[in-house]
Design a protein around this motif. Structure first.
Motif, PDB file in Angstrom:
ATOM      1  N   ASP A  99       0.832  -1.201   0.000  1.00 47.95           N
ATOM      2  CA  ASP A  99       0.000   0.000   0.000  1.00 47.95           C
ATOM      3  C   ASP A  99       0.870   1.255   0.000  1.00 47.95           C
ATOM      4  N   HIS A 100       1.913   1.249   0.835  1.00 47.22           N
ATOM      5  CA  HIS A 100       2.803   2.407   0.927  1.00 47.22           C
ATOM      6  C   HIS A 100       3.527   2.659  -0.396  1.00 47.22           C
ATOM      7  N   LEU A 101       4.034   1.594  -1.024  1.00 48.23           N
ATOM      8  CA  LEU A 101       4.770   1.749  -2.286  1.00 48.23           C
ATOM      9  C   LEU A 101       3.865   2.304  -3.384  1.00 48.23           C
ATOM     10  N   SER A 102       2.653   1.817  -3.432  1.00 46.15           N
ATOM     11  CA  SER A 102       1.707   2.311  -4.432  1.00 46.15           C
ATOM     12  C   SER A 102       1.477   3.805  -4.268  1.00 46.15           C
ATOM     13  N   PHE A 103       1.278   4.226  -3.030  1.00 46.79           N
ATOM     14  CA  PHE A 103       1.030   5.635  -2.733  1.00 46.79           C
ATOM     15  C   PHE A 103       2.278   6.475  -3.007  1.00 46.79           C
ATOM     16  N   ALA A 104       3.447   5.964  -2.626  1.00 45.69           N
ATOM     17  CA  ALA A 104       4.698   6.703  -2.803  1.00 45.69           C
ATOM     18  C   ALA A 104       5.025   6.908  -4.283  1.00 45.69           C
ATOM     19  N   ILE A 105       4.842   5.869  -5.083  1.00 45.08           N
ATOM     20  CA  ILE A 105       5.115   5.974  -6.518  1.00 45.08           C
ATOM     21  C   ILE A 105       4.124   6.926  -7.177  1.00 45.08           C
ATOM     22  N   ARG A 106       2.878   6.851  -6.770  1.00 43.44           N
ATOM     23  CA  ARG A 106       1.868   7.749  -7.327  1.00 43.44           C
ATOM     24  C   ARG A 106       2.212   9.200  -7.012  1.00 43.44           C
ATOM     25  N   ARG A 107       2.634   9.460  -5.786  1.00 49.65           N
ATOM     26  CA  ARG A 107       3.053  10.815  -5.409  1.00 49.65           C
ATOM     27  C   ARG A 107       4.248  11.263  -6.248  1.00 49.65           C
ATOM     28  N   TYR A 108       5.221  10.356  -6.426  1.00 51.43           N
ATOM     29  CA  TYR A 108       6.419  10.681  -7.207  1.00 51.43           C
ATOM     30  C   TYR A 108       6.032  11.067  -8.637  1.00 51.43           C
ATOM     31  N   GLU A 109       5.144  10.310  -9.237  1.00 47.27           N
ATOM     32  CA  GLU A 109       4.737  10.560 -10.622  1.00 47.27           C
ATOM     33  C   GLU A 109       3.946  11.865 -10.757  1.00 47.27           C
ATOM     34  N   GLN A 110       3.349  12.294  -9.653  1.00 51.77           N
ATOM     35  CA  GLN A 110       2.615  13.559  -9.651  1.00 51.77           C
ATOM     36  C   GLN A 110       3.492  14.739  -9.252  1.00 51.77           C
ATOM     37  N   GLY A 111       4.777  14.449  -9.013  1.00 49.93           N
ATOM     38  CA  GLY A 111       5.714  15.508  -8.649  1.00 49.93           C
ATOM     39  C   GLY A 111       5.598  15.976  -7.222  1.00 49.93           C
ATOM     40  N   MET A 112       4.996  15.153  -6.377  1.00 48.81           N
ATOM     41  CA  MET A 112       4.838  15.497  -4.968  1.00 48.81           C
ATOM     42  C   MET A 112       5.900  14.788  -4.134  1.00 48.81           C
ATOM     43  N   SER A 113       6.632  15.554  -3.348  1.00 48.12           N
ATOM     44  CA  SER A 113       7.681  14.978  -2.491  1.00 48.12           C
ATOM     45  C   SER A 113       7.387  15.323  -1.038  1.00 48.12           C
ATOM     46  N   LEU A 114       7.101  14.310  -0.231  1.00 44.64           N
ATOM     47  CA  LEU A 114       6.818  14.526   1.182  1.00 44.64           C
ATOM     48  C   LEU A 114       8.084  14.310   2.002  1.00 44.64           C
ATOM     49  N   GLN A 115       8.366  15.232   2.914  1.00 39.72           N
ATOM     50  CA  GLN A 115       9.533  15.131   3.770  1.00 39.72           C
ATOM     51  C   GLN A 115       9.190  14.354   5.035  1.00 39.72           C
ATOM     52  N   ASN A 116      10.009  13.384   5.368  1.00 38.79           N
ATOM     53  CA  ASN A 116       9.828  12.659   6.622  1.00 38.79           C
ATOM     54  C   ASN A 116      10.566  13.433   7.714  1.00 38.79           C
ATOM     55  N   THR A 117       9.817  14.043   8.609  1.00 31.68           N
ATOM     56  CA  THR A 117      10.417  14.919   9.621  1.00 31.68           C
ATOM     57  C   THR A 117      11.318  14.175  10.592  1.00 31.68           C
ATOM     58  N   LEU A 118      11.186  12.839  10.653  1.00 33.03           N
ATOM     59  CA  LEU A 118      12.017  12.035  11.560  1.00 33.03           C
ATOM     60  C   LEU A 118      13.155  11.326  10.824  1.00 33.03           C
ATOM     61  N   ALA A 119      13.415  11.715   9.590  1.00 33.74           N
ATOM     62  CA  ALA A 119      14.405  11.005   8.770  1.00 33.74           C
ATOM     63  C   ALA A 119      15.770  10.929   9.447  1.00 33.74           C
ATOM     64  N   TRP A 120      16.205  12.025  10.047  1.00 35.18           N
ATOM     65  CA  TRP A 120      17.533  12.055  10.678  1.00 35.18           C
ATOM     66  C   TRP A 120      17.580  11.080  11.852  1.00 35.18           C
ATOM     67  N   GLU A 121      16.547  11.103  12.684  1.00 32.62           N
ATOM     68  CA  GLU A 121      16.512  10.210  13.845  1.00 32.62           C
ATOM     69  C   GLU A 121      16.391   8.747  13.414  1.00 32.62           C
ATOM     70  N   ILE A 122      15.570   8.504  12.413  1.00 35.13           N
ATOM     71  CA  ILE A 122      15.371   7.127  11.942  1.00 35.13           C
ATOM     72  C   ILE A 122      16.672   6.549  11.422  1.00 35.13           C
ATOM     73  N   ARG A 123      17.384   7.335  10.613  1.00 37.31           N
ATOM     74  CA  ARG A 123      18.670   6.868  10.080  1.00 37.31           C
ATOM     75  C   ARG A 123      19.655   6.583  11.214  1.00 37.31           C
ATOM     76  N   LYS A 124      19.568   7.363  12.256  1.00 37.76           N
ATOM     77  CA  LYS A 124      20.516   7.269  13.366  1.00 37.76           C
ATOM     78  C   LYS A 124      20.201   6.114  14.316  1.00 37.76           C
ATOM     79  N   TYR A 125      18.929   5.909  14.616  1.00 34.47           N
ATOM     80  CA  TYR A 125      18.544   4.936  15.631  1.00 34.47           C
ATOM     81  C   TYR A 125      18.251   3.547  15.068  1.00 34.47           C
ATOM     82  N   TYR A 126      17.973   3.483  13.780  1.00 29.62           N
ATOM     83  CA  TYR A 126      17.671   2.188  13.148  1.00 29.62           C
ATOM     84  C   TYR A 126      18.559   1.997  11.928  1.00 29.62           C
ATOM     85  N   ARG A 127      19.851   1.958  12.196  1.00 31.14           N
ATOM     86  CA  ARG A 127      20.824   1.969  11.096  1.00 31.14           C
ATOM     87  C   ARG A 127      20.749   0.723  10.216  1.00 31.14           C
TER      88      ARG A 127
END
Length: 288
Positions: A99-127
């Motif tokens: 479900d997530h991939l379908s939504f993400a690809i659809r957003r990409y094709e529509q030129g919509m880019s959503l920022q994950n506000t926790l990206a820095w923490e996620i990369r750091k805590y779940y390496r």
């Protein structure tokens, strides 16, 4: 193998010889086929076993609206995650990630880019999970031609983490990340130091905080024996600074999570804080 359920023209549900539900995929596999008919083995391109039979109904509902291409991509990512992480992942991940991939690809094709506000923490805590998610971006690009960014890798990481916790509540994982970040900041400010993220002690400490935070979010209290007052007093006396720091975390937890921290939890927290802080101080002294 007999068809147990038809998802769409290319995907069916069947059972393996052990009685486990199995999703079988292949071009035209279910075209004009009915429940009870035999699966044409020559048309089978991909299979995967489901441990949780309830997931098949959710997959059927999802595949009524989402192309099975995304299920195939999700299956590749999940297989990679199982191999590289060496953990059991909840079957619901097939539904959530598709479900997530379908939504993400659809957003990409529509030129919509959503920022994950926790990206820095996620990369750091779940390496480890984030490393798998970065490889997942390669799989997605190979199958769709679209190169998603690292914010998307962070979102995939959350799904992988949530699946290890065997739940469907992604918001709980997000809340857990926030709590871990707050507790680490309390330690940093208390000792006025940056933690060495490459040490084993840091990894141990982070693992302890993650599961502590997860229990807070789920309101799950571990069953300890009666609090060991002697050990509590010893830890309080021997690790004074770490104990003071753990008490700050205790107050934070009580205020934010409405959770009463037991003496046993405080002992474990203090020991981990002492270990990570003393190792940092030792390394600092050697470098001076």
């Amino acid at each position: 193998m007999q068809i147990k359920k038809v998802f769409n023209n290319n995907v069916v549900l069947t059972e393996n010889r052990h009685g486990k539900e199995m999703v079988v995929m292949g071009k035209g596999l279910a075209f004009q086929r009915k429940v009870g008919e035999a699966v044409d083995h020559e048309q089978v391109e991909k299979t995967f076993v489901l441990e949780n039979e309830n997931v098949s109904d959710q997959l059927a509902e999802l595949l009524a609206d989402v192309p099975e291409t995304y299920l195939a991509i999700a299956e590749q990512i999940i297989s990679l995650a199982k191999e590289e992480l060496g953990v059991k992942l909840d079957d619901y991940l097939y539904v959530a990630l598709t479900d997530h991939l379908s939504f993400a690809i659809r957003r990409y094709e529509q030129g919509m880019s959503l920022q994950n506000t926790l990206a820095w923490e996620i990369r750091k805590y779940y390496r480890k999970e984030f490393a798998v998610a970065l490889k997942a971006l390669n799989i997605i690009e190979a199958e769709t031609g679209h190169r998603l960014d690292e914010h998307e890798a962070a979102s995939i990481t959350l799904h992988l983490v949530n699946s290890q916790m065997s739940g469907e509540g992604l918001e709980e994982v997000v809340e857990t990340v926030g709590i871990v970040n707050d507790m680490l900041n309390i330690v940093k400010y208390h000792f006025q130091m940056e933690l060495d993220e490459d040490t084993l002690n840091y990894e141990r400490f982070l693992t302890h905080l993650r599961f502590f935070a997860w229990r807070l979010v789920r309101k799950e209290r571990l069953q300890y024996d009666a609090d060991d007052d002697f050990l509590y007093q010893q830890v309080k006396k021997q690790y004074k600074e770490a104990f003071l720091c753990s008490e700050k975390i205790k107050k934070y937890v009580e205020n934010k999570c409405e959770w009463s921290v037991s003496n046993d939890e405080l002992i474990y927290l203090t020991v981990h804080i002492h270990r990570v802080a003393s190792r940092h101080q030792l390394n600092k002294n050697h470098s001076e």
